[in-house]
Motif scaffolding. Structure first.
Motif, PDB file in Angstrom:
ATOM      1  N   HIS A 142      -0.649  10.857  -0.541  1.00 54.66           N
ATOM      2  CA  HIS A 142      -0.498  11.559  -1.813  1.00 54.66           C
ATOM      3  C   HIS A 142      -1.679  12.449  -2.157  1.00 54.66           C
ATOM      4  O   HIS A 142      -1.521  13.617  -2.475  1.00 54.66           O
ATOM      5  CB  HIS A 142      -0.274  10.553  -2.954  1.00 54.66           C
ATOM      6  N   ASP A 143      -2.883  11.882  -2.138  1.00 55.60           N
ATOM      7  CA  ASP A 143      -4.056  12.627  -2.598  1.00 55.60           C
ATOM      8  C   ASP A 143      -4.534  13.621  -1.537  1.00 55.60           C
ATOM      9  O   ASP A 143      -4.454  13.343  -0.342  1.00 55.60           O
ATOM     10  CB  ASP A 143      -5.220  11.676  -2.913  1.00 55.60           C
ATOM     11  N   ALA A 148       0.854  -1.196   0.000  1.00 60.60           N
ATOM     12  CA  ALA A 148       0.000   0.000   0.000  1.00 60.60           C
ATOM     13  C   ALA A 148       0.889   1.245   0.000  1.00 60.60           C
ATOM     14  O   ALA A 148       1.799   1.364   0.827  1.00 60.60           O
ATOM     15  CB  ALA A 148      -0.913  -0.006   1.222  1.00 60.60           C
ATOM     16  N   GLU A 149       0.632   2.151  -0.928  1.00 60.91           N
ATOM     17  CA  GLU A 149       1.511   3.319  -1.105  1.00 60.91           C
ATOM     18  C   GLU A 149       1.561   4.202   0.137  1.00 60.91           C
ATOM     19  O   GLU A 149       0.583   4.329   0.877  1.00 60.91           O
ATOM     20  CB  GLU A 149       1.050   4.143  -2.313  1.00 60.91           C
ATOM     21  N   ASN A 150       2.736   4.812   0.336  1.00 60.55           N
ATOM     22  CA  ASN A 150       2.927   5.769   1.437  1.00 60.55           C
ATOM     23  C   ASN A 150       2.573   5.186   2.804  1.00 60.55           C
ATOM     24  O   ASN A 150       2.004   5.877   3.664  1.00 60.55           O
ATOM     25  CB  ASN A 150       2.107   7.052   1.183  1.00 60.55           C
ATOM     26  N   THR A 151       2.920   3.907   3.012  1.00 66.90           N
ATOM     27  CA  THR A 151       2.747   3.288   4.337  1.00 66.90           C
ATOM     28  C   THR A 151       4.122   2.856   4.846  1.00 66.90           C
ATOM     29  O   THR A 151       5.061   2.695   4.069  1.00 66.90           O
ATOM     30  CB  THR A 151       1.835   2.047   4.269  1.00 66.90           C
ATOM     31  N   MET A 152       4.215   2.634   6.141  1.00 66.95           N
ATOM     32  CA  MET A 152       5.483   2.166   6.705  1.00 66.95           C
ATOM     33  C   MET A 152       5.887   0.826   6.092  1.00 66.95           C
ATOM     34  O   MET A 152       7.069   0.584   5.861  1.00 66.95           O
ATOM     35  CB  MET A 152       5.395   2.069   8.231  1.00 66.95           C
ATOM     36  N   ALA A 183      -4.968   2.869   5.789  1.00 70.91           N
ATOM     37  CA  ALA A 183      -4.261   3.293   4.573  1.00 70.91           C
ATOM     38  C   ALA A 183      -4.034   2.125   3.621  1.00 70.91           C
ATOM     39  O   ALA A 183      -3.530   2.308   2.514  1.00 70.91           O
ATOM     40  CB  ALA A 183      -2.924   3.932   4.946  1.00 70.91           C
ATOM     41  N   ASN A 184      -4.391   0.926   4.057  1.00 66.21           N
ATOM     42  CA  ASN A 184      -4.260  -0.280   3.234  1.00 66.21           C
ATOM     43  C   ASN A 184      -5.669  -0.716   2.830  1.00 66.21           C
ATOM     44  O   ASN A 184      -6.179  -1.742   3.247  1.00 66.21           O
ATOM     45  CB  ASN A 184      -3.552  -1.372   4.046  1.00 66.21           C
ATOM     46  N   LYS A 185      -6.299   0.123   2.019  1.00 67.60           N
ATOM     47  CA  LYS A 185      -7.737   0.011   1.714  1.00 67.60           C
ATOM     48  C   LYS A 185      -8.111  -1.342   1.097  1.00 67.60           C
ATOM     49  O   LYS A 185      -9.193  -1.855   1.327  1.00 67.60           O
ATOM     50  CB  LYS A 185      -8.126   1.149   0.764  1.00 67.60           C
ATOM     51  N   LYS A 186      -7.203  -1.917   0.302  1.00 64.97           N
ATOM     52  CA  LYS A 186      -7.529  -3.152  -0.428  1.00 64.97           C
ATOM     53  C   LYS A 186      -7.360  -4.401   0.428  1.00 64.97           C
ATOM     54  O   LYS A 186      -7.546  -5.510  -0.041  1.00 64.97           O
ATOM     55  CB  LYS A 186      -6.653  -3.259  -1.682  1.00 64.97           C
ATOM     56  N   SER A 187      -6.968  -4.229   1.674  1.00 67.31           N
ATOM     57  CA  SER A 187      -6.692  -5.383   2.532  1.00 67.31           C
ATOM     58  C   SER A 187      -7.399  -5.223   3.872  1.00 67.31           C
ATOM     59  O   SER A 187      -7.691  -4.115   4.312  1.00 67.31           O
ATOM     60  CB  SER A 187      -5.177  -5.493   2.749  1.00 67.31           C
ATOM     61  N   SER A 188      -7.638  -6.350   4.508  1.00 70.84           N
ATOM     62  CA  SER A 188      -8.233  -6.303   5.858  1.00 70.84           C
ATOM     63  C   SER A 188      -7.163  -5.972   6.902  1.00 70.84           C
ATOM     64  O   SER A 188      -7.465  -5.611   8.028  1.00 70.84           O
ATOM     65  CB  SER A 188      -8.885  -7.648   6.186  1.00 70.84           C
ATOM     66  N   LYS A 189      -5.888  -6.094   6.493  1.00 73.93           N
ATOM     67  CA  LYS A 189      -4.781  -5.762   7.399  1.00 73.93           C
ATOM     68  C   LYS A 189      -4.729  -4.242   7.561  1.00 73.93           C
ATOM     69  O   LYS A 189      -4.526  -3.521   6.582  1.00 73.93           O
ATOM     70  CB  LYS A 189      -3.461  -6.283   6.810  1.00 73.93           C
ATOM     71  N   THR A 223      -7.146   5.888  -1.456  1.00 78.39           N
ATOM     72  CA  THR A 223      -6.167   4.982  -0.831  1.00 78.39           C
ATOM     73  C   THR A 223      -6.524   4.550   0.582  1.00 78.39           C
ATOM     74  O   THR A 223      -5.844   3.696   1.150  1.00 78.39           O
ATOM     75  CB  THR A 223      -4.763   5.631  -0.798  1.00 78.39           C
ATOM     76  N   THR A 224      -7.555   5.149   1.176  1.00 80.83           N
ATOM     77  CA  THR A 224      -7.843   4.833   2.582  1.00 80.83           C
ATOM     78  C   THR A 224      -9.330   4.523   2.792  1.00 80.83           C
ATOM     79  O   THR A 224     -10.160   4.733   1.904  1.00 80.83           O
ATOM     80  CB  THR A 224      -7.458   5.998   3.527  1.00 80.83           C
TER      81      THR A 224
END
Length: 242
Positions: free
Chosen positions: A49-50, A15-19, A76-82, A56-57
């Motif tokens: 970014h946006d 996920a972009e712009n994450t640790m 911030a990892n919108k596509k995942s349950s994590k 993204t969130t």
């Protein structure tokens, strides 16, 4: 040899712009990171970014309309349950101190002028003693001139969408030590001439192997890519050449 900057971290796989994306970029051997900064309603510098949270969130609306506490509650990892929080710039710089990475901080102040953003970012960079490893870039060139005036020891680099005539002359006029152009807008001879005039060139966003090879062949200062692992793999082949 050409440096590799991970665009929003290792954003091709994380996920972009994450640790997670930043840690992964270091792990695969990137030389640097590229990340984006906005300000929350209560003035905290956060890495996203946006201007809007929606893409993204798990949040909605503008970053600037939410408090830092609210921003931290979104995934911030919108596509995942994590679940992964949107990082604060403080958090990233604290970690960066434990690495050898260079970091390009892009000020996202072209749409909203975010009053006090330059002071906030520069203050944090100085607090963590990272002035010699940070490049501040923006499409808002007035902003990076302000940054230079506040902290001439921190490198600045204007971002460009279009080709610009004799970019080294322009860079020198605003006291920038680098330029970050869209990779497709600058031919080889302009990149080379810019570097020969003492200005670093770090094109974005370079994801095709042919484009990476082109930049390695002319020993471009650096390039910014979503896939640092692939870029490092190609770079190693060049390093083995006699």
């Amino acid at each position: 040899m050409t440096q590799i900057f991970a665009h929003r971290g290792y954003s091709a796989a994380f996920a972009e712009n994450t640790m997670s994306a930043f840690l992964a970029a270091e792990k695969v051997g990137a030389d640097g990171l590229e990340l984006d900064v906005q300000l929350t309603r209560d003035g905290e510098a956060v890495v996203i970014h946006d201007e809007k949270l929606d893409r993204t969130t798990s949040g909605t609306g503008f970053v600037k309309d939410h408090t830092y506490k609210e921003i931290r509650s979104f995934n911030a990892n919108k596509k995942s349950s994590k679940k992964e929080p949107i990082p604060s710039l403080t958090e990233v710089l604290e970690w960066l101190k434990t690495t050898k990475l260079v970091c390009n901080i892009e000020l996202k102040n072209g749409i909203f002028p975010y009053e006090g953003m330059e002071e906030k970012v520069i203050g944090l960079v100085q607090k963590y003693g990272l002035s010699d490893r940070i490049i501040i870039s923006s499409f808002n060139h007035y902003s990076i001139v302000n940054c230079f005036r506040m902290a001439p020891e921190i490198e600045t680099a204007p971002l460009f969408l279009e080709s610009i005539y004799m970019p080294w002359i322009y860079s020198q006029s605003i006291r920038a030590k680098g330029i970050h152009p869209k990779h497709s807008t600058l031919p080889d001879h302009i990149i080379t001439a810019t570097m020969e005039n003492g200005i670093a060139v770090r094109p974005y966003t370079v994801n095709r192997e042919a484009d990476m090879r082109r930049l390695f062949n002319i020993n471009c200062t650096a390039f910014i890519t979503d896939d640092p692992a692939n870029a490092v793999r190609i770079k190693r082949k060049y390093e083995k050449r006699p």
